[in-house]
Each structure stands twice: as structure tokens, then as C-alpha cells.
Design an enzyme around this catalytic site. Structure first.
Site, PDB file in Angstrom:
ATOM      1  N   LYS A  23       0.832  -1.216   0.000  1.00  0.00           N
ATOM      2  CA  LYS A  23       0.000   0.000   0.000  1.00  0.00           C
ATOM      3  C   LYS A  23       0.861   1.259   0.000  1.00  0.00           C
ATOM      4  O   LYS A  23       0.532   2.230  -0.673  1.00  0.00           O
ATOM      5  CB  LYS A  23      -1.050  -0.003   1.110  1.00  0.00           C
ATOM      6  CG  LYS A  23      -0.512   0.109   2.508  1.00  0.00           C
ATOM      7  CD  LYS A  23      -1.637   0.067   3.533  1.00  0.00           C
ATOM      8  CE  LYS A  23      -1.142  -0.262   4.920  1.00  0.00           C
ATOM      9  NZ  LYS A  23       0.031   0.409   5.441  1.00  0.00           N
ATOM     10  N   ARG A  73      -7.441   2.783  10.547  1.00  0.00           N
ATOM     11  CA  ARG A  73      -7.116   1.392  10.836  1.00  0.00           C
ATOM     12  C   ARG A  73      -8.195   0.726  11.676  1.00  0.00           C
ATOM     13  O   ARG A  73      -8.107  -0.462  11.986  1.00  0.00           O
ATOM     14  CB  ARG A  73      -5.786   1.320  11.582  1.00  0.00           C
ATOM     15  CG  ARG A  73      -4.607   1.084  10.636  1.00  0.00           C
ATOM     16  CD  ARG A  73      -3.399   0.885  11.482  1.00  0.00           C
ATOM     17  NE  ARG A  73      -2.324   0.142  10.933  1.00  0.00           N
ATOM     18  CZ  ARG A  73      -1.384   0.626  10.134  1.00  0.00           C
ATOM     19  NH1 ARG A  73      -1.458   1.824   9.669  1.00  0.00           N
ATOM     20  NH2 ARG A  73      -0.375  -0.132   9.779  1.00  0.00           N
ATOM     21  N   ARG A 131      11.804  -8.016   3.935  1.00  0.00           N
ATOM     22  CA  ARG A 131      11.666  -6.568   3.727  1.00  0.00           C
ATOM     23  C   ARG A 131      12.809  -5.804   4.397  1.00  0.00           C
ATOM     24  O   ARG A 131      13.147  -6.062   5.540  1.00  0.00           O
ATOM     25  CB  ARG A 131      10.324  -6.095   4.292  1.00  0.00           C
ATOM     26  CG  ARG A 131      10.136  -4.585   4.165  1.00  0.00           C
ATOM     27  CD  ARG A 131       8.702  -4.216   4.077  1.00  0.00           C
ATOM     28  NE  ARG A 131       8.137  -3.850   5.370  1.00  0.00           N
ATOM     29  CZ  ARG A 131       6.950  -3.267   5.509  1.00  0.00           C
ATOM     30  NH1 ARG A 131       6.204  -3.014   4.441  1.00  0.00           N
ATOM     31  NH2 ARG A 131       6.494  -2.976   6.697  1.00  0.00           N
ATOM     32  N   ARG A 173      12.901  -3.532   9.898  1.00  0.00           N
ATOM     33  CA  ARG A 173      12.217  -2.650  10.855  1.00  0.00           C
ATOM     34  C   ARG A 173      11.888  -3.427  12.124  1.00  0.00           C
ATOM     35  O   ARG A 173      11.522  -4.599  12.048  1.00  0.00           O
ATOM     36  CB  ARG A 173      10.919  -2.149  10.207  1.00  0.00           C
ATOM     37  CG  ARG A 173      10.776  -0.652  10.188  1.00  0.00           C
ATOM     38  CD  ARG A 173       9.658  -0.244   9.278  1.00  0.00           C
ATOM     39  NE  ARG A 173       8.340  -0.636   9.763  1.00  0.00           N
ATOM     40  CZ  ARG A 173       7.215  -0.382   9.097  1.00  0.00           C
ATOM     41  NH1 ARG A 173       7.261   0.238   7.941  1.00  0.00           N
ATOM     42  NH2 ARG A 173       6.061  -0.751   9.579  1.00  0.00           N
ATOM     43  N   ARG A 226       0.387  -7.550  14.345  1.00  0.00           N
ATOM     44  CA  ARG A 226      -0.117  -6.612  13.332  1.00  0.00           C
ATOM     45  C   ARG A 226      -1.150  -7.284  12.431  1.00  0.00           C
ATOM     46  O   ARG A 226      -2.133  -6.673  12.039  1.00  0.00           O
ATOM     47  CB  ARG A 226       1.046  -6.051  12.512  1.00  0.00           C
ATOM     48  CG  ARG A 226       1.865  -5.047  13.298  1.00  0.00           C
ATOM     49  CD  ARG A 226       3.208  -4.824  12.679  1.00  0.00           C
ATOM     50  NE  ARG A 226       3.138  -4.013  11.476  1.00  0.00           N
ATOM     51  CZ  ARG A 226       4.103  -3.980  10.557  1.00  0.00           C
ATOM     52  NH1 ARG A 226       5.184  -4.707  10.686  1.00  0.00           N
ATOM     53  NH2 ARG A 226       3.956  -3.212   9.494  1.00  0.00           N
TER      54      ARG A 226
END
Ligand code: AMP
Length: 205
Positions: free
Chosen positions: A13, A86, A120, A154, A165
Site C-alpha cells: 500500500k 485502521r 523486507r 524494521r 499486526r
């Protein structure tokens, strides 16, 4: 034009919001980036408490930061919200303040989320995002955008935070898609194809 992009972590996104905001001349507003870049140290340590665990930051904090960002000049020409709302409550609050033209949902299976997050990399200096398998930097370990060699995993991309999450996404965020009649795009395609699909839905290609 005012757009909202919704998707699980690593759905692309942020990548799509960046590409499409540049194409359409809209401001790209990522609430995750706004939170990560807070400069007030006291507020930053409060925020980091939630970020590290992969939990949502309290509404009063995020709303305060977002309202200020929406007042900046570039937001007046239209924007893409990436990471907000969210929860249904945030969506309703947003709906009262601004008229969103379209909600766009980027779909991705949990298996793919976990696979993507494991590879990532984020640039610590400028925030650029790479995937060491599907979208690596041109030179290994070096950011294409700012040249920094500080590409890291991260803190909230680590396993425990990912599970948290994903749980939050399914429980709190996904219901927004139905309630606000989001357009759904298949996020498991190549980056260019996802962009093409979104632009097609927006009637902009
Ligand atoms: P993101 O960069 O969109 O993956 O967001 C990273 C983290 O920032 C999330 O896991 C939350 O802790 C926090 N965050 C971002 N947007 C929001 C929001 N709208 N409400 C509460 N917390 C948020």
C-alpha cells in the site's frame, strides 16, 4: 481527489500510494511514517512503545498528528491516506471531517505477508522500502534513493510484531473495506500490474 489505501502489512500500500500520488499530483500521507518521524522526544518514546509491539497508537495521538498534516499546503490539492484509518472508529471520525472519494483495499494472504516481511528492508535514513527477493536495491545493501548503506529490518517487521499486526488487521481494519464499499485489488501481482489495476478503477489510465 481524496483516497484511502488499506491493506495488511507488506501489501504494497505504501509503494502504490507513492507511485499513484506522484502520477496524480496528490500528497502521500503515511501515518506510519508520520509516527516514525516525530521529533519531540517525549512523544516519540510514547509512540515507540506501541510501534515496537506492533500495536495501534492511541487515537488521540494519531489524530493530533494527522490533523496537522492535513492542514499543510500540499494536502489541499488532494491526498492518499496510507495507514489511516485502521479501525471503524477512525474511519467514522475521518468520514465526518473529509469526503473520501474512494477506499481501495489491497488483498494479500497471511502466508504472503509473512514471506514478504521476512525479506523486507527499510532504509533507516530516508524510509525507502525494498524486498531483498522481489524488489532489491540496485546495489546490494545500498539505498537507491539516498545512497545510505543503513538498510535494516524494521523493529515491527520482526516475527512477534508481525503476528500482532496481522491479528489487528483482520479484527479492526478489514471491516472498514466492507462498510465503506472499498474497491479490492489483488496485491499478489507485480507492482506495475497493481498500479495499473488501481488506475483503471480510478478511471485514470
Ligand atoms: P505502517 O507503516 O502503516 O505499517 O504503520 C506502522 C505502525 O504505526 C503500526 O503498526 C501502528 O503501530 C502505527 N500506526 C500507523 N497508522 C496508525 C493508525 N491509523 N492508528 C494507530 N496506529 C497507527
Amino acid at each position: 481527489m481524496k483516497l484511502v489505501f488499506i491493506g495488511p502489512p507488506a501489501s504494497g500500500k505504501g509503494t502504490q500510494a507513492k507511485i499513484i500520488s506522484e502520477k496524480l499530483g496528490l500528497a502521500h500521507i503515511s501515518t506510519g511514517d508520520l509516527l516514525r518521524n516525530v521529533s519531540d522526544l517525549e512523544l516519540k518514546s510514547k509512540i515507540d512503545f506501541y510501534l515496537k509491539k506492533g500495536e495501534l497508537v492511541p487515537d488521540e495521538i494519531i489524530l493530533n498528528i494527522l490533523k496537522k498534516r492535513l492542514l499543510q499546503k500540499d494536502s489541499q490539492k488532494g491526498f492518499i491516506l496510507d495507514g489511516f484509518p485502521r479501525t471503524l472508529k477512525q474511519a467514522e471520525l475521518l468520514n465526518k471531517e473529509v469526503e473520501v472519494d474512494k477506499f481501495i483495499g489491497i488483498k494479500l494472504s497471511d502466508e504472503e505477508v509473512i514471506k514478504r516481511l521476512a525479506s523486507r528492508l527499510t532504509c533507516k535514513k530516508c524510509g525507502a522500502v525494498y524486498n531483498s527477493i522481489t524488489n532489491p536495491p540496485k546495489q546490494k545493501g545500498v539505498c537507491d534513493i539516498c545512497g545510505s548503506s543503513d538498510l535494516v529490518v524494521r523493529e515491527d517487521d520482526k516475527e512477534d510484531s508481525i503476528i500482532e499486526r496481522l491479528k489487528i488487521y483482520h479484527k479492526n481494519t478489514e471491516p472498514i473495506l466492507k462498510k465503506f464499499h472499498a474497491i479490492i485489488v489483488n496485491g499478489e501481482q507485480e507492482i506495475e500490474k497493481v498500479t495499473e489495476d488501481i488506475l483503471k478503477f480510478l478511471d485514470k489510465n
